[in-house]
Design a protein around this motif. Structure first.
Motif, PDB file in Angstrom:
ATOM      1  N   GLU A  66       0.854  -1.176   0.000  1.00  0.00           N
ATOM      2  CA  GLU A  66       0.000   0.000   0.000  1.00  0.00           C
ATOM      3  C   GLU A  66       0.895   1.232   0.000  1.00  0.00           C
ATOM      4  O   GLU A  66       1.935   1.246   0.654  1.00  0.00           O
ATOM      5  CB  GLU A  66      -0.855  -0.015   1.262  1.00  0.00           C
ATOM      6  CG  GLU A  66      -1.628   1.243   1.520  1.00  0.00           C
ATOM      7  CD  GLU A  66      -2.362   1.212   2.850  1.00  0.00           C
ATOM      8  OE1 GLU A  66      -3.577   1.407   2.838  1.00  0.00           O
ATOM      9  OE2 GLU A  66      -1.713   0.988   3.892  1.00  0.00           O
ATOM     10  N   TYR A  68       0.608   5.037   1.091  1.00  0.00           N
ATOM     11  CA  TYR A  68      -0.241   5.949   1.854  1.00  0.00           C
ATOM     12  C   TYR A  68       0.624   7.078   2.389  1.00  0.00           C
ATOM     13  O   TYR A  68       1.666   6.823   3.005  1.00  0.00           O
ATOM     14  CB  TYR A  68      -0.904   5.189   3.012  1.00  0.00           C
ATOM     15  CG  TYR A  68      -1.809   6.036   3.867  1.00  0.00           C
ATOM     16  CD1 TYR A  68      -3.025   6.498   3.377  1.00  0.00           C
ATOM     17  CD2 TYR A  68      -1.449   6.371   5.161  1.00  0.00           C
ATOM     18  CE1 TYR A  68      -3.860   7.276   4.159  1.00  0.00           C
ATOM     19  CE2 TYR A  68      -2.271   7.149   5.958  1.00  0.00           C
ATOM     20  CZ  TYR A  68      -3.481   7.598   5.450  1.00  0.00           C
ATOM     21  OH  TYR A  68      -4.305   8.371   6.227  1.00  0.00           O
ATOM     22  N   ASN A  69       0.232   8.305   2.144  1.00  0.00           N
ATOM     23  CA  ASN A  69       1.005   9.480   2.563  1.00  0.00           C
ATOM     24  C   ASN A  69       2.468   9.379   2.135  1.00  0.00           C
ATOM     25  O   ASN A  69       3.377   9.629   2.916  1.00  0.00           O
ATOM     26  CB  ASN A  69       0.910   9.701   4.067  1.00  0.00           C
ATOM     27  CG  ASN A  69      -0.398  10.325   4.472  1.00  0.00           C
ATOM     28  OD1 ASN A  69      -1.103  10.906   3.655  1.00  0.00           O
ATOM     29  ND2 ASN A  69      -0.732  10.198   5.742  1.00  0.00           N
ATOM     30  N   ARG A 116      -5.086  -2.169   5.547  1.00  0.00           N
ATOM     31  CA  ARG A 116      -5.116  -0.937   4.738  1.00  0.00           C
ATOM     32  C   ARG A 116      -5.601   0.257   5.547  1.00  0.00           C
ATOM     33  O   ARG A 116      -6.379   0.123   6.479  1.00  0.00           O
ATOM     34  CB  ARG A 116      -6.039  -1.112   3.533  1.00  0.00           C
ATOM     35  CG  ARG A 116      -5.380  -1.945   2.444  1.00  0.00           C
ATOM     36  CD  ARG A 116      -6.136  -1.899   1.161  1.00  0.00           C
ATOM     37  NE  ARG A 116      -5.939  -0.620   0.466  1.00  0.00           N
ATOM     38  CZ  ARG A 116      -6.578  -0.298  -0.632  1.00  0.00           C
ATOM     39  NH1 ARG A 116      -7.456  -1.101  -1.168  1.00  0.00           N
ATOM     40  NH2 ARG A 116      -6.345   0.876  -1.209  1.00  0.00           N
ATOM     41  N   HIS A 117      -5.141   1.441   5.156  1.00  0.00           N
ATOM     42  CA  HIS A 117      -5.587   2.695   5.766  1.00  0.00           C
ATOM     43  C   HIS A 117      -6.945   3.071   5.187  1.00  0.00           C
ATOM     44  O   HIS A 117      -7.096   3.172   3.976  1.00  0.00           O
ATOM     45  CB  HIS A 117      -4.585   3.820   5.482  1.00  0.00           C
ATOM     46  CG  HIS A 117      -3.294   3.664   6.206  1.00  0.00           C
ATOM     47  ND1 HIS A 117      -2.251   2.924   5.713  1.00  0.00           N
ATOM     48  CD2 HIS A 117      -2.894   4.148   7.401  1.00  0.00           C
ATOM     49  CE1 HIS A 117      -1.249   2.969   6.561  1.00  0.00           C
ATOM     50  NE2 HIS A 117      -1.608   3.711   7.601  1.00  0.00           N
ATOM     51  N   SER A 128     -10.567   4.094   0.946  1.00  0.00           N
ATOM     52  CA  SER A 128      -9.272   3.513   1.298  1.00  0.00           C
ATOM     53  C   SER A 128      -8.198   4.574   1.474  1.00  0.00           C
ATOM     54  O   SER A 128      -7.251   4.376   2.216  1.00  0.00           O
ATOM     55  CB  SER A 128      -8.832   2.493   0.239  1.00  0.00           C
ATOM     56  OG  SER A 128      -8.676   3.128  -1.000  1.00  0.00           O
ATOM     57  N   ARG A 129      -8.277   5.703   0.780  1.00  0.00           N
ATOM     58  CA  ARG A 129      -7.327   6.808   0.881  1.00  0.00           C
ATOM     59  C   ARG A 129      -5.891   6.413   0.535  1.00  0.00           C
ATOM     60  O   ARG A 129      -4.950   7.108   0.878  1.00  0.00           O
ATOM     61  CB  ARG A 129      -7.343   7.471   2.266  1.00  0.00           C
ATOM     62  CG  ARG A 129      -8.683   7.881   2.787  1.00  0.00           C
ATOM     63  CD  ARG A 129      -9.584   8.659   1.850  1.00  0.00           C
ATOM     64  NE  ARG A 129      -8.942   9.718   1.108  1.00  0.00           N
ATOM     65  CZ  ARG A 129      -9.262  10.053  -0.143  1.00  0.00           C
ATOM     66  NH1 ARG A 129     -10.193   9.406  -0.787  1.00  0.00           N
ATOM     67  NH2 ARG A 129      -8.644  11.029  -0.745  1.00  0.00           N
ATOM     68  N   SER A 130      -5.699   5.282  -0.081  1.00  0.00           N
ATOM     69  CA  SER A 130      -4.346   4.850  -0.431  1.00  0.00           C
ATOM     70  C   SER A 130      -4.382   4.122  -1.770  1.00  0.00           C
ATOM     71  O   SER A 130      -5.436   3.726  -2.251  1.00  0.00           O
ATOM     72  CB  SER A 130      -3.797   3.912   0.640  1.00  0.00           C
ATOM     73  OG  SER A 130      -4.553   2.711   0.664  1.00  0.00           O
ATOM     74  N   ALA A 157      -6.046   5.288  -5.270  1.00  0.00           N
ATOM     75  CA  ALA A 157      -6.894   6.107  -4.407  1.00  0.00           C
ATOM     76  C   ALA A 157      -7.775   6.986  -5.289  1.00  0.00           C
ATOM     77  O   ALA A 157      -7.497   7.182  -6.469  1.00  0.00           O
ATOM     78  CB  ALA A 157      -6.027   6.967  -3.484  1.00  0.00           C
TER      79      ALA A 157
END
Length: 169
Positions: A66, A68-69, A116-117, A128-130, A157
């Motif tokens: 994943e 993310y950020n 997952r985030h 999901s933001r990712s 995303a």
């Protein structure tokens, strides 16, 4: 034949990208592209091993990451909350799990989905933001050669702007 491929699901939040890829942990029976791809791969391996034109010994493994950020997380690791090493656009250190059938891979997919985030937005209550990438690696070894193929199945995303989602952080 040694091909490498990538399938991307792209669109705004709530459009069905995660469902289409088969990453919906709330609906374990839904058959997305990942499940269908795994079933097809193992069906073809079974057919090849029974035929007179058997290419050699097949091995299949999977990984699941994943982004993310701007950090990469290994969703199959026991320490999935720790980001893995990246250098520019390359990453290393993700878990590569050998599998014998599509059921094993689907269990790993469900395990990774739980890591997952997820965060709600105005566009989707469980966004999901990712970006997530499930990778299937296939290797065929014969007496005098080895061929490898990789299939990346990517759930991007949401593509809408932050203004529409009212997302912050």
């Amino acid at each position: 034949n040694g091909y490498n491929n990538c399938i991307l699901a792209y669109g705004q939040s709530g459009a069905g990208k995660t469902f289409t890829m088969g990453l919906n942990e709330k609906d374990e029976k839904s058959l997305g592209l990942i499940s269908l791809s795994l079933d097809s791969i193992f069906h073809r391996i079974k057919e090849k091993s029974k035929s007179a034109t058997n290419d050699g010994e097949y091995s299949v493994s999977v990984s699941y990451i994943e982004i993310y950020n701007e950090k990469v997380y290994d969703l199959l690791s026991e320490k999935s909350s720790d980001s893995i090493h990246t250098k520019g656009t390359k990453y290393s250190g993700s878990t590569k799990v050998p599998i014998q059938n599509s059921s094993e891979a689907k269990q790993l997919l469900l395990k990774g989905n739980k890591n997952r985030h997820v965060r709600s937005t105005l566009m989707n209550a469980a966004s999901s933001r990712s970006h997530a990438m499930f990778t299937i690696m296939l290797t065929v070894k014969s007496d005098n050669s080895e061929r490898s193929s990789v299939l990346h199945l990517v759930d991007l995303a949401g593509s809408e702007g932050l203004r529409k989602t009212n997302h912050s952080g």
